[in-house]
Design a protein around this motif. Sequence first.
Motif, mmCIF file in Angstrom:
data_model
loop_
_atom_site.group_PDB
_atom_site.id
_atom_site.type_symbol
_atom_site.label_atom_id
_atom_site.label_comp_id
_atom_site.label_asym_id
_atom_site.label_seq_id
_atom_site.Cartn_x
_atom_site.Cartn_y
_atom_site.Cartn_z
ATOM 1 N N ASN A 102 0.987 -1.227 -0.113
ATOM 2 C CA ASN A 102 0.039 0.063 0.043
ATOM 3 C C ASN A 102 0.969 1.116 0.033
ATOM 4 O O ASN A 102 0.313 2.436 0.301
ATOM 5 N N LYS A 172 -0.462 1.007 9.988
ATOM 6 C CA LYS A 172 -1.088 1.906 9.416
ATOM 7 C C LYS A 172 -2.449 1.613 8.844
ATOM 8 O O LYS A 172 -3.368 1.889 9.037
ATOM 9 N N TYR A 173 -2.015 0.524 8.075
ATOM 10 C CA TYR A 173 -2.940 -0.018 7.154
ATOM 11 C C TYR A 173 -4.017 -0.761 8.347
ATOM 12 O O TYR A 173 -5.179 -0.691 8.102
ATOM 13 N N GLU A 176 -5.994 1.777 10.208
ATOM 14 C CA GLU A 176 -7.022 2.590 9.625
ATOM 15 C C GLU A 176 -8.036 1.621 9.156
ATOM 16 O O GLU A 176 -9.376 2.085 9.321
ATOM 17 N N LYS A 177 -7.593 0.335 8.574
ATOM 18 C CA LYS A 177 -8.770 -0.433 7.769
ATOM 19 C C LYS A 177 -9.526 -1.366 8.922
ATOM 20 O O LYS A 177 -10.719 -1.708 8.647
ATOM 21 N N GLY A 178 -8.804 -1.832 10.016
ATOM 22 C CA GLY A 178 -9.359 -2.744 10.862
ATOM 23 C C GLY A 178 -8.817 -4.177 10.758
ATOM 24 O O GLY A 178 -8.337 -4.405 9.776
ATOM 25 N N ASN A 181 -10.951 -6.232 8.022
ATOM 26 C CA ASN A 181 -10.594 -5.886 6.804
ATOM 27 C C ASN A 181 -9.242 -6.585 6.430
ATOM 28 O O ASN A 181 -9.079 -7.178 5.225
ATOM 29 N N PHE A 182 -8.062 -6.640 7.132
ATOM 30 C CA PHE A 182 -7.043 -7.084 7.019
ATOM 31 C C PHE A 182 -7.156 -8.871 6.687
ATOM 32 O O PHE A 182 -6.332 -9.427 5.847
ATOM 33 N N ASN A 185 -8.252 -8.639 3.133
ATOM 34 C CA ASN A 185 -7.494 -7.791 2.139
ATOM 35 C C ASN A 185 -6.168 -7.662 2.563
ATOM 36 O O ASN A 185 -5.835 -6.745 3.007
#
Length: 510
Positions: A102, A172-173, A176-178, A181-182, A185
């Motif tokens: 990312n 950070k990913y 920020e995304k939770g 989500n990880f 994704n």
Amino acid sequence: MNRINKGLTAFVALAFSSVAFSATPVLAAGKMTISTPQDPGSWDPIDTFLVQWAAVATNIFDGLTYRGPDLKLVPGLAESWEELDQGKRIRFKLRQNVKFHNGEPFNAEAVKFTFDRLLGEQGAKGPQRSNYTAIESVEIVDENTVDMKLKAPDPVLLTKLAGYGAMIVPPKYIQEKGEDNFNTNPVGTGAFKFVSYAPKVNIKLEANADYWGGAPKLSELDYRFISEPATAVAELQAGRVDLVIPPTIPIGMLPVIQGDSNLEIVSVPGPTVDALRFNTRDGITADPKVRKAIIMAVDRATIVKSILAGQGSEIASFQGALSFGYDPELKPLPYDPEGAKKLLAEAGVKAGATIQIDIRGNDATMNEVTQVIASYLQMVGITATIKPYETNVLLNDIIPQGKTGAMFQQKWGGWTFDYDNTAYSMYHSGEKWNPYEKDAALDKLLESQRPLTDRAERERILKEIGKATAEKALELPLYNSNAIYGVSKKVKGFVAPPDNRLKLTDVTVE
């Protein structure tokens, strides 16, 4: 010891020979389709122990160290390391100018976040944390240097850092995304980037042209989740799949692939061992005499020869010959049906007693093996019924919750090739894969070998653990199977890893 990892120049050279490097991105071309028998359900490194996760995720994520098909450990995201404070601390110098998919920078903060997360509340929800409990904390020295403080030495730690829970993740990913989500994704620093995931269908990846180890030669990877072996082989024959990975292909289907001029079988000795473990809490298998009788009733050598077609070897403990801690002097209980009948009589088990054997429903080879085992048991007066489960149900619900029948299939990769990785998870009280047995003496043995740096003493204890579990007859040890890959001859540059951890950077498909 203040011991810098010696021969660092040669070590790094070896890393360069293991992974192709390139000063500038090379335009990748070509797609490879891989059949894998299981969808892990989450791509988060701390959520899984499954080799099918690693078959995909080794291309998405990197660890501080890397171990390839030759089983040699080389630098990964850490360029070097040194032991400090008599081995109580390991200092890692990190590879610079590496980015996550990312765009987020890889640095000391990412390493600290990864291990804080693994050893914290989030890691406690998954099966990986127990492999890394020797780590007390990770401290940032500077942007490109971290210190890993240890509670106690762990002689297998550097290997563990090459896989599974220790894969470095983007702070950070995730923040920020939770977490949810990880799971679906994933973002790493690996040679391929995540594109899409359709549960129970496939996961697609694309080449990371900026990969620190050099751009992959392929542009796309498509992993299809095909649980039915006949379907996977048919897709390979039709050219819609380029590679079928273990443990998909049953022995009975080897001639199908071997008879196709466009395909080949690649078979290598691996870490995978199969056993039928016992419910030692309930029913007749709570009696060690009964467990030993069941073992003696089964001709495992004939099973390896006839059903596996020699693609494996009989085992006496839950490990193969490549495992550190393997004891060649430990022999399996002999095939002795008359002796088995005698033990059953001593235990008060009458002819016609029934047991249930739980297996993975998509494991065609084990299905055939258990059918034969049931026949052997019938000959000593035990009637066995076989209950197949969807693999994720068996592994995530039935076994950990202690809801199995008298016997249940356990297939274990032992990817570190160190018996501790298997034995601690299988036999230590309270572990996820040990729902029934509590043995303080065995716990003590398992704990005592972990901090040892004396390799010979540690090996002695591991052998003692193998003998203790064999004496208690905690499982019916079956075999150490080869890793069998079905490969299209269009595939070039593929080197079969014994541990299923596919890294496909240098592979092409014509």
